[in-house]
Enzyme design. Structure first.
Site, mmCIF file in Angstrom:
data_model
loop_
_atom_site.group_PDB
_atom_site.id
_atom_site.type_symbol
_atom_site.label_atom_id
_atom_site.label_comp_id
_atom_site.label_asym_id
_atom_site.label_seq_id
_atom_site.Cartn_x
_atom_site.Cartn_y
_atom_site.Cartn_z
ATOM 1 N N GLU A 168 0.808 -1.228 0.000
ATOM 2 C CA GLU A 168 0.000 0.000 0.000
ATOM 3 C C GLU A 168 0.839 1.275 0.000
ATOM 4 O O GLU A 168 0.601 2.179 0.787
ATOM 5 C CB GLU A 168 -0.945 -0.004 1.210
ATOM 6 C CG GLU A 168 -1.919 -1.153 1.164
ATOM 7 C CD GLU A 168 -2.831 -1.205 2.383
ATOM 8 O OE1 GLU A 168 -4.036 -1.382 2.197
ATOM 9 O OE2 GLU A 168 -2.328 -1.101 3.518
HETATM 10 C C1 ACM Z 1 -2.282 -5.480 3.821
HETATM 11 O O1 ACM Z 1 -3.388 -5.948 4.161
HETATM 12 N N1 ACM Z 1 -2.131 -4.175 3.680
HETATM 13 C C2 ACM Z 1 -1.136 -6.320 3.599
#
Ligand code: ACM
EC number: 3.2.1.52
Length: 467
Positions: free
Chosen positions: A279
């Site tokens: 992310e």
């Molecule tokens: C995640 O759930 N950001 C690895």
């Protein structure tokens, strides 16, 4: 215990082979003793029974068996439990505990499908104390989970002491760093080492995660020199993601990363360092690549294999890198490419393994961005069929992450973990094709009274006819 007579196959995860012998049973009573060679002293200790050279429960090693495999033979005269290595005997002990105290006669021969059977606990969004994590480990090993991934850092908080970087934990582990605005806490190096040793004594490998280059607001609050303009940033305890990033073009970044990864490697006897990588919406793609090209080789320089969330598959990976797939998509070209080039994959699709997903619309805890995760959904899928190009050979194992944005207590952890963790544990351990939902839900039902008696807060999922 339930009224129903325990059958030899009433075990989760379902063993590879079960051969019952009608009528024979062996009751464990007070005074039933255990014999074990010196190599198995520490395994025998987990049975909590007296010791004797000619004990009716005999623990042995049989190097012909797989290291984590075991053979359990129960007759009216006693029990012989052989393992390929101490770990195998320990998993056999878990089987024994599930069957007892009146053990049904017969032979179980068992070994895991995958070497990596993991659970993740997020200590960053809500801190859990070392004693709470130890109690969690004790519950996980009952289902033959052998890796505990600790998500130690995120935007909200930093939960592991790093000598030379005191503000990480003074500030990042201080009051108000949990998503609930409470949650002070961090592990000192000594507490972390003690936790790792406690896990190792139960054949659980701790996998520490230091998430980067995103998920670093707590770092930048503590050390503003690690921001792009060197200016302080405000602490944040909301549950947004994707807004913070280490700066790929700054040498200070790499001094920090080197120091942290060296410390964590030195404190961790296990073979893995997880560097996150997920992310990174606040990291331009070129910077993400440049950052990872510098950072991915660091764990290997300290004798560790690097693990990253599957976003890292966008770059050329070091030889022993491991990719952890987490999203809900039905395919991922970069992960398939990594697998085709020999990289191993840990399979954690959020719609099957994320223990922080709500069970249903009425769940008081959890998130729902990956949908609702019923017990049956957590059970009824196959890791080797999830991602085109990522077959059985590419899969190191399966992990069930538990993110803690909505968690406030150990009871909350248990509510989301049980009964879904046993489902994922069976996916990771039991033979391909040897699983069956109708059988699983029957076996799972027997855990209701046990968890109730042990004070374990679990979700009485309506799909199960609880005893
Ligand atoms: C995640 O759930 N950001 C690895």
């Amino acid at each position: 215990m339930s009224e129903r007579t325990v059958q030899l196959g009433d075990v989760i995860p379902r063993p590879a082979s079960v051969r019952p012998v009608t009528d024979a049973t062996f009751p464990i009573v007070s005074g039933t003793a255990v014999s074990a060679p010196p190599d198995l002293e520490r395994v025998a200790a987990h049975l909590g029974l007296p010791r004797a050279a000619d004990g009716a429960i005999r623990l042995t090693l049989d190097r012909e068996l797989p290291a984590e495999g075991y053979r359990l033979e129960i007759t009216a005269d006693g029990v012989t439990l052989a393992g390929g290595a101490p770990a195998g005997v320990f998993w056999g002990v878990q089987t024994l505990r599930q069957l007892g105290p009146v053990l049904p006669g017969g032979v179980i021969e068992d070994h895991p499908r995958y070497p990596y059977r993991g659970v993740m606990l997020d200590l960053a969004r809500h801190f859990f104390t070392p004693d709470e994590v130890k109690a969690h480990i004790d519950l996980l090993v009952q289902f033959k989970i052998n890796h505990l991934h600790l998500h130690l850092t995120d935007d909200q908080g930093w939960r592991l002491e790093i000598p030379g970087w005191p503000r990480l934990t003074e500030v990042g582990g201080g009051p108000g760093t949990g998503v609930d605005g409470a949650g002070p806490g961090f592990l000192t190096c000594a507490e972390y080492a003690d936790l790792v040793a406690y896990a190792a004594d139960r054949f659980v490998t701790v996998v520490p995660e230091i998430d980067m280059p995103g998920h670093v607001n707590a770092v930048q609050v503590a050390y503003p020199e690690l921001t792009a303009d060197g200016q302080p940033v405000a602490p944040r305890t909301d549950a947004e993601v994707g807004y913070s990033s280490l700066v790929a073009g700054k040498e200070e970044t790499y001094a920090f990363v080197e120091a942290v990864l060296k410390t964590v490697a030195d404190l961790t006897p296990g073979p893995y360092l997880h560097i996150g990588g997920d992310e990174c919406m606040a990291t331009p793609p070129g910077d993400y690549r440049a950052f990872l090209e510098r950072v991915l080789p660091i764990p290997a320089a300290h004798g560790k294999s690097v693990i990253g969330w599957h976003e890292i598959a966008a770059v050329d990976l070091p030889e022993n890198a491991i990719v952890q797939f987490w999203r809900i998509e039905e395919s991922d070209e970069a992960v398939a490419r990594a697998a085709a080039s020999g990289r191993r994959v840990i399979v954690s699709p959020a719609d099957r393994t994320y223990l922080d997903m709500k069970y249903d619309a009425g769940s008081p805890l959890g998130l729902d961005w990956a949908g609702h995760l019923t017990v049956e959904r957590a059970y009824d899928w196959d890791p080797a069929e999830r991602l085109p190009g990522v077959g059985e050979e590419a899969i190191l194992g399966v992990e069930a992450p538990l993110w803690s944005e909505t968690l406030r207590s150990v009871d909350d952890v248990r509510y989301l973990t049980f009964p879904r963790l046993p489902a994922v544990a069976e996916v990771a351990w039991s033979p391909r094709g040897g699983r069956d939902w109708a059988s699983f839900r029957e076996r799972l039902a027997a855990f209701g009274p046990r968890w109730t008696a042990a004070g374990i807060n679990f979700h009485r999922a309506p799909e199960i006819d609880w005893h």
